[in-house]
Structures are given as structure tokens and as C-alpha cells.
Design a protein around this motif. Structure first.
Motif, mmCIF file in Angstrom:
data_model
loop_
_atom_site.group_PDB
_atom_site.id
_atom_site.type_symbol
_atom_site.label_atom_id
_atom_site.label_comp_id
_atom_site.label_asym_id
_atom_site.label_seq_id
_atom_site.Cartn_x
_atom_site.Cartn_y
_atom_site.Cartn_z
ATOM 1 N N LYS A 1 20.713 14.600 0.902
ATOM 2 C CA LYS A 1 20.551 14.714 2.430
ATOM 3 C C LYS A 1 20.427 16.138 2.915
ATOM 4 C CE LYS A 1 23.437 10.687 3.003
ATOM 5 N NZ LYS A 1 24.754 10.173 3.746
ATOM 6 N N VAL A 2 21.174 16.999 2.286
ATOM 7 C CA VAL A 2 21.000 18.564 2.839
ATOM 8 C C VAL A 2 19.456 18.954 2.397
ATOM 9 C CG1 VAL A 2 21.992 20.826 1.989
ATOM 10 C CG2 VAL A 2 23.456 18.874 2.312
ATOM 11 N N ALA A 3 18.998 18.572 1.064
ATOM 12 C CA ALA A 3 17.595 18.960 0.992
ATOM 13 C C ALA A 3 16.485 18.388 2.032
ATOM 14 C CB ALA A 3 17.307 18.863 -0.264
ATOM 15 N N GLU B 1 17.341 17.599 4.986
ATOM 16 C CA GLU B 1 17.335 18.175 6.367
ATOM 17 C C GLU B 1 16.727 19.661 6.132
ATOM 18 O OE1 GLU B 1 21.052 19.937 9.014
ATOM 19 O OE2 GLU B 1 21.410 19.242 7.399
ATOM 20 N N HIS B 2 16.753 20.296 5.099
ATOM 21 C CA HIS B 2 16.373 21.614 4.934
ATOM 22 C C HIS B 2 14.682 21.460 4.919
ATOM 23 C CE1 HIS B 2 16.011 25.757 3.660
ATOM 24 N NE2 HIS B 2 15.072 25.496 2.461
ATOM 25 N N ARG B 3 14.207 20.569 4.468
ATOM 26 C CA ARG B 3 12.800 20.439 4.215
ATOM 27 C C ARG B 3 12.258 20.357 5.593
ATOM 28 N NH1 ARG B 3 12.450 16.327 1.891
ATOM 29 N NH2 ARG B 3 12.848 16.983 -0.275
ATOM 30 N N ALA B 4 12.883 19.373 6.534
ATOM 31 C CA ALA B 4 12.467 18.952 8.060
ATOM 32 C C ALA B 4 12.457 20.187 8.855
ATOM 33 C CB ALA B 4 13.303 17.770 8.356
ATOM 34 N N ARG B 5 13.646 21.144 8.319
ATOM 35 C CA ARG B 5 13.602 22.333 9.242
ATOM 36 C C ARG B 5 12.778 23.340 8.924
ATOM 37 N NH1 ARG B 5 17.452 26.236 8.788
ATOM 38 N NH2 ARG B 5 18.386 25.033 7.262
ATOM 39 N N THR B 6 12.553 23.654 7.602
ATOM 40 C CA THR B 6 11.767 24.863 7.171
ATOM 41 C C THR B 6 10.397 24.295 6.860
ATOM 42 O OG1 THR B 6 12.763 24.690 4.987
ATOM 43 C CG2 THR B 6 13.996 25.799 6.870
ATOM 44 N N GLY B 7 10.313 23.282 6.259
ATOM 45 C CA GLY B 7 8.936 22.646 5.626
ATOM 46 C C GLY B 7 8.897 23.219 4.258
ATOM 47 N N ALA B 8 9.916 23.684 3.665
ATOM 48 C CA ALA B 8 10.059 24.119 2.280
ATOM 49 C C ALA B 8 11.217 23.455 1.385
ATOM 50 C CB ALA B 8 9.807 25.608 2.105
ATOM 51 N N LEU C 1 21.119 25.776 -1.632
ATOM 52 C CA LEU C 1 22.100 24.739 -2.042
ATOM 53 C C LEU C 1 23.229 24.938 -2.366
ATOM 54 C CD1 LEU C 1 22.127 21.401 -2.185
ATOM 55 C CD2 LEU C 1 21.383 21.518 -4.486
ATOM 56 N N ARG C 2 23.480 25.863 -3.256
ATOM 57 C CA ARG C 2 24.857 26.302 -3.618
ATOM 58 C C ARG C 2 25.483 26.940 -2.232
ATOM 59 N NH1 ARG C 2 26.014 32.119 -7.026
ATOM 60 N NH2 ARG C 2 28.338 31.598 -7.250
ATOM 61 N N ALA C 3 24.877 27.615 -1.494
ATOM 62 C CA ALA C 3 25.527 28.228 -0.240
ATOM 63 C C ALA C 3 25.988 26.967 0.651
ATOM 64 C CB ALA C 3 24.809 29.190 0.613
ATOM 65 N N ARG C 4 25.080 26.083 0.758
ATOM 66 C CA ARG C 4 25.341 24.943 1.488
ATOM 67 C C ARG C 4 26.588 24.084 0.902
ATOM 68 N NH1 ARG C 4 21.572 23.234 5.356
ATOM 69 N NH2 ARG C 4 22.925 21.853 6.003
ATOM 70 N N LEU C 5 26.575 23.758 -0.235
ATOM 71 C CA LEU C 5 27.550 22.746 -0.962
ATOM 72 C C LEU C 5 28.952 23.572 -1.309
ATOM 73 C CD1 LEU C 5 25.254 20.589 -3.018
ATOM 74 C CD2 LEU C 5 26.195 20.221 -0.631
ATOM 75 N N GLY C 6 28.820 24.890 -1.357
ATOM 76 C CA GLY C 6 29.844 25.558 -2.032
ATOM 77 C C GLY C 6 30.249 25.103 -3.489
ATOM 78 N N VAL C 7 29.161 25.074 -4.269
ATOM 79 C CA VAL C 7 29.207 24.697 -5.586
ATOM 80 C C VAL C 7 28.949 25.775 -6.838
ATOM 81 C CG1 VAL C 7 28.985 22.256 -5.504
ATOM 82 C CG2 VAL C 7 26.988 23.631 -5.729
#
Length: 220
Positions: A183-185, A187-194, A201-207
Motif C-alpha cells: 500500500k505504501v509503495a 501510494e508512493h508511485r501514485a504521488r511521485t510516478g516512480a 520504504l525503510r523510513a516510512r515503515l521504520g524497519v
């Protein structure tokens, strides 16, 4: 070069006055019954006591010197006045005979006391400053201060030999985490197109980094 001799008026006056006083004392002693050399010794005794008391006064103004100076002065003045016709020199009073007879003992006592009187020490006009006593140093309390220890120079460390890289163990990713990451990926693709990368992903999920890499690998 010859020097001209000039008579000193003060010295001449002193000689004349001394001679007259000497003669009056001699006449008074002779009238009181002292004949021969005794009559000549009385004026010498009076004048010497007067001079000795005056010299002691110049050195040290003490009561004793003043007392004997006045005694000798009264004896000299009394003789000068008595011989001026105030007394009958042919029949002198008994009190005068008593005084003349007792004068030798009195003059001897005065001369002895004046000779043995200690003069006060004359103060030094420019006394040397007394050396100031050295101040006594008080013991000071010793305060121990923790000083930072100087680090010893590090010994030369030899470079470690490279360790061969071990094969990474496979990371198991829970299915729920993969769904959330998808879902995060998206959203990122829809917002940035990449496509999303592992760092984002590490920063968004904190893993951890290895877990984020495994998730990105499964999302590809």
C-alpha cells in the motif's frame, strides 16, 4: 702672614667679671675666719662647681644639674652682695661663718654627684631603619585536586586482516507487513510516478535495512 690680634669684648668682660667675683669670694672667706691658702681655695671651689654644673646642663638637662648650678650661683652672688657693704666684714654673723665652714663638704658632694651622673644617650639624627621581622608563613591547607590523567599514547595497532563476507541469511517477512508495504509503495508511485526504493520504504515503515531490502525484493 701675620694675623692681627683683636681683643674680644666678651672675653675681656668675662675675665673682669671672673676676677671681681673671685676677689669678693676671697674677701668673704677671709672675713669668715679662713686665712692663708684657704681663703684663695673658696672662690676656686665655687667657680668650678658653677662651671661643672653648667657643662652638665648642656649635656643633659637634669634636675640634679639645675640644683647644683643654682647653689653655686647663689654662693657667688651672695658673696658679691655681702661685700658691697651689706655686712660688717669686721664682725661677720655666725650664720655666715657656718656657711663658709660647711661649703667644702657641700661642694665636694655636688662635684661627686655631677661627675658620676650618667648623661642620656644622644639619639642618632639619622637612625638606620630597623629591619622588619620576617612574616611567619602560616601552613596552608593542602587541597587535593583531581587532575585529568593524561592518556597514554595508544600503541600502534596493526590493521586487522579483512574478514571474508558471510552469506546473508534469508529474511522472513510477515505477510501482513508485505501487504502494508504494498500500500505504501502504491501510494508512493501514485504521488511521485516512480517505484519506491529500500531507503524510502525503510523510513516510512521504520524497519531495519535488511528487512526493507527483502520487502522491496518481494514487491518487485
Amino acid at each position: 702672614m701675620k694675623r692681627s690680634i683683636r681683643p674680644d669684648a666678651v672675653l675681656v668682660q668675662a675675665v673682669i667679671a671672673g676676677a671681681l667675683s673671685f676677689a669678693h669670694l676671697h674677701d668673704l672667706a677671709q672675713a669668715a675666719g679662713q686665712t692663708g691658702w684657704k681663703a684663695w681655695a673658696y672662690p676656686i671651689s665655687v667657680d668650678l662647681l658653677l662651671v661643672a654644673a653648667w657643662r652638665r646642663l648642656r649635656a643633659h638637662r637634669s634636675r640634679l644639674a639645675w640644683c647644683w648650678f643654682l647653689v653655686a650661683l647663689v654662693a657667688s652672688l651672695g658673696a658679691n652682695i655681702a661685700t658691697a657693704g651689706f655686712l660688717d666684714m669686721e664682725h661677720p654673723p655666725a650664720l655666715l661663718r657656718l656657711g663658709v665652714a660647711g661649703w667644702p663638704a657641700l661642694a665636694f658632694l655636688g662635684g661627686t654627684l655631677l661627675a658620676h651622673q650618667h648623661a642620656a644617650p644622644t639619639p642618632d639624627p639619622d637612625p638606620a631603619p630597623a629591619s622588619a621581622p620576617e612574616p611567619v608563613s602560616k601552613p596552608r591547607a593542602v587541597v587535593e585536586v583531581d587532575r585529568p590523567q593524561t592518556p597514554e599514547p595508544a600503541a600502534e595497532i596493526s590493521e586487522p586482516e579483512p574478514v571474508p563476507a558471510l552469506p546473508k541469511a534469508s529474511v522472513t517477512v510477515p505477510p501482513a507487513l508485505i501487504d502494508h508495504a504494498r500500500k505504501v509503495a502504491t501510494e508512493h508511485r501514485a504521488r511521485t510516478g516512480a517505484e519506491i526504493d529500500a531507503a524510502t520504504l525503510r523510513a516510512r515503515l521504520g524497519v531495519p535495512e535488511d528487512l526493507a531490502g527483502a520487502i522491496v525484493a518481494q514487491l518487485a
